[in-house]
Scaffold this active site. Structure first.
Site, PDB file in Angstrom:
ATOM      1  N   ASP A 116      -5.121  -8.684  -2.846  1.00  0.00           N
ATOM      2  CA  ASP A 116      -5.306  -8.420  -1.423  1.00  0.00           C
ATOM      3  C   ASP A 116      -6.559  -9.084  -0.832  1.00  0.00           C
ATOM      4  O   ASP A 116      -6.546 -10.270  -0.522  1.00  0.00           O
ATOM      5  CB  ASP A 116      -5.305  -6.887  -1.226  1.00  0.00           C
ATOM      6  CG  ASP A 116      -5.226  -6.451   0.226  1.00  0.00           C
ATOM      7  OD1 ASP A 116      -5.433  -7.285   1.109  1.00  0.00           O
ATOM      8  OD2 ASP A 116      -4.957  -5.260   0.487  1.00  0.00           O
ATOM      9  N   HIS A 175       0.835  -1.220   0.000  1.00  0.00           N
ATOM     10  CA  HIS A 175       0.000   0.000   0.000  1.00  0.00           C
ATOM     11  C   HIS A 175       0.871   1.273   0.000  1.00  0.00           C
ATOM     12  O   HIS A 175       0.891   1.976  -0.989  1.00  0.00           O
ATOM     13  CB  HIS A 175      -1.011   0.048   1.158  1.00  0.00           C
ATOM     14  CG  HIS A 175      -1.824  -1.192   1.305  1.00  0.00           C
ATOM     15  ND1 HIS A 175      -2.626  -1.674   0.295  1.00  0.00           N
ATOM     16  CD2 HIS A 175      -1.958  -2.093   2.327  1.00  0.00           C
ATOM     17  CE1 HIS A 175      -3.219  -2.797   0.682  1.00  0.00           C
ATOM     18  NE2 HIS A 175      -2.834  -3.079   1.912  1.00  0.00           N
TER      19      HIS A 175
HETATM   20  C1  NGQ Z   1      -5.149  -7.474   6.798  1.00  0.00           C
HETATM   21  N1  NGQ Z   1      -5.843  -5.894   5.152  1.00  0.00           N
HETATM   22  O1  NGQ Z   1      -4.258  -7.791   7.551  1.00  0.00           O
HETATM   23  O2  NGQ Z   1      -5.870  -8.310   6.240  1.00  0.00           O
HETATM   24  C2  NGQ Z   1      -5.344  -5.996   6.479  1.00  0.00           C
HETATM   25  C3  NGQ Z   1      -6.317  -5.374   7.438  1.00  0.00           C
HETATM   26  C4  NGQ Z   1      -4.973  -4.534   9.391  1.00  0.00           C
HETATM   27  C5  NGQ Z   1      -5.666  -4.805   4.424  1.00  0.00           C
HETATM   28  N2  NGQ Z   1      -4.960  -3.870   4.921  1.00  0.00           N
HETATM   29  C6  NGQ Z   1      -5.989  -5.485   8.862  1.00  0.00           C
HETATM   30  N3  NGQ Z   1      -6.155  -4.697   3.223  1.00  0.00           N
HETATM   31  O3  NGQ Z   1      -4.296  -3.856   8.620  1.00  0.00           O
HETATM   32  O4  NGQ Z   1      -4.850  -4.472  10.611  1.00  0.00           O
HETATM   33 ZN    ZN Z   2      -3.010  -6.959   3.111  1.00  0.00          ZN
END
Ligand code: NGQ
Ligand code: ZN
Length: 453
Positions: A321, A270
């Site tokens: 993702d 990101h």
């Molecule tokens: C994740 N996902 O770990 O799946 C993350 C969200 C976080 C994205 N950032 C959870 N798309 O960052 O704590």
């Molecule tokens: Zn992720």
């Protein structure tokens, strides 16, 4: 030695489009490319040939909730309320369900033209937070899904120990993710055994700066092989940036650059919220920025300054993702359109030697994905033989010159033209079909019904 010979009228090689190309594959790796040949003695590739795309960021299990979080439960719905819903799914999943979700997803990826996936895997433990009898149980199910589908996989077991900056204790909803460093290193060691090294490898992965401490990062980096890729989520949401500043006085990318340092081994997932200086630092480091355009749009993250990165010869790649979209074309289209919408201008992501937007973003993403996975899959001698063919029956493709094909695909048509897909010289998709797709669909329906009932 296993030799195979392929022939195609048009091939996008690492040095550009070529005609009448004979590709020799030895033990899954391209051993010779000859241009201006005849097809004699070769398997004919049907349609123009492109290198496979790399999907550099996947949380396979999240496919199970794609499209289900699009209901307003509170006017303040955000990334963080989506995360609560996602944790609700995390609480239920079994290894068998995860394998079935991932197998179906990886088949969809192959059909979309992805031949390699970097699996950012953090769902490690039982519901209670206890490790499974075999601590690698979940990771091995995720790897088995890649084996069954026939996709290349960089397995990135995630180190996750804390819930916020400065080593805050994890929340109960994060219990299935948590390791200390010793247990994490043992998991990595176990996953290195008995793998098919042509299609599988490993990398080091920190969930985010929220989830690990500086000393954990440093010890993990010195304890594991120095050629492994290193992935981390960073600066995706403004809350993370603000929390990092409140804790350290520095922004996430700035903190990582100053306190740990990063280089071409790193993949910054990101990196949405970066200032000019941070973009410069990333470009100079040659770290890959892992953009996930459909998920970043879905979660309301913001827009990464791709134009600035590319102007400074920085590197990028794409990931699906959370898998609200499994389409190479949609991902790349959105990547470019985000910059156009921000700038109120056209044709944003290109370079002086490649002014064609589609060609530039496709090839830059494939190259960046290769770096982020520490693999080589372009159509060049020495690379793993991953390639896709396009079905050009759509009139817009049928009438296209080779150098117009990718733009027609990404920006001009609404269906997926990926026809045949090869990974390490093995054909895994034939005329848009994968041999396991019916079984995998049935198994996924069953798992989704169990999970969502
Ligand atoms: C994740 N996902 O770990 O799946 C993350 C969200 C976080 C994205 N950032 C959870 N798309 O960052 O704590
Ligand atoms: Zn992720």
């Amino acid at each position: 030695m296993m030799n195979k010979f392929y022939f195609a009228d048009q091939v996008l090689t690492a040095s550009g489009w070529a005609n009448n190309v004979k590709i020799e594959v030895t033990n899954g790796v391209i051993s010779q490319i000859q241009v201006g040949k005849t097809s004699q003695g070769c398997q004919l590739l049907n349609g123009p040939v492109l290198p496979g795309m790399v999907n550099l960021h996947s949380h396979a299990f999240q496919r199970a909730m794609a499209g289900l979080a699009e209901v307003c439960l509170d006017p303040k719905d955000s990334f963080w309320s989506w995360r609560d819903l996602m944790y609700g799914l995390v609480a239920k999943l079994t290894p068998d369900q995860v394998r079935k979700i991932a197998t179906h997803l990886y088949i969809e990826m192959l059909k979309a033209g992805y031949t390699q996936v970097a699996e950012f895997h953090y769902l490690h433990h039982q519901q209670s937070g206890q490790a499974y009898d075999n601590p690698a149980e979940m990771a091995l199910h995720v790897r088995q899904a890649a084996v069954d589908a026939g996709i290349g996989q960089t397995l990135l077991p995630v180190l996750y120990s804390h819930s916020g900056f400065g080593g805050q204790a994890p929340s109960p909803t994060q219990a299935r993710f948590i390791h200390n460093l010793d247990a994490y290193l043992r998991l990595q060691e176990q996953l290195g055994k008995n793998m098919d090294v042509l299609r599988h490898n490993q990398g080091l992965c920190f969930h985010s700066l929220r989830a690990v401490t500086k000393s954990q990062i440093e010890t993990a980096l010195t304890s594991l092989p120095q050629d492994w890729p290193v992935h981390i989520h960073i600066a995706e949401q403004m809350k993370e940036v603000n929390d990092c500043v409140a804790w350290s006085g520095q922004r996430p990318v700035e903190w990582l650059a100053n306190q740990v340092g990063f280089d071409a081994r790193w993949c910054l997932i990101h990196a949405t919220h970066v200032n000019e200086q941070e973009v410069k630092t990333i470009a100079n480091s040659q770290a890959v920025v892992g953009l996930c355009p459909s998920t970043e749009a879905n979660l309301g993250d913001g827009i990464f300054p791709i134009t600035d990165l590319v102007a400074q010869s920085g590197r990028l790649g794409i990931g699906s993702d959370s898998h609200v979209c499994v389409s190479v074309a949609e991902e790349l289209r959105l990547l470019e359109y985000g910059q156009r919408l921000r700038d109120q201008q056209r044709n944003r992501v290109y370079s002086s030697d490649q002014p064609s937007v589609g060609d530039f973003i496709y090839q830059a993403s494939a190259l960046g994905g290769n770096a982020a996975c520490n693999i080589s899959t372009g159509i060049r001698v020495g690379s793993r033989a991953d390639f896709i063919t396009l079905d050009i029956s759509h009139p817009l493709l049928a009438a296209a010159k080779p150098e117009q094909l990718i733009n027609r695909w990404i920006f001009g048509i609404n269906h997926n033209p990926v026809n045949d897909v090869f990974v390490a010289g093995e054909q895994v998709v034939v005329s848009g079909k994968h041999k396991l797709e019916e079984n995998a669909s049935g198994a996924l329906v069953k798992s989704l019904k169990e999970l969502l009932s």
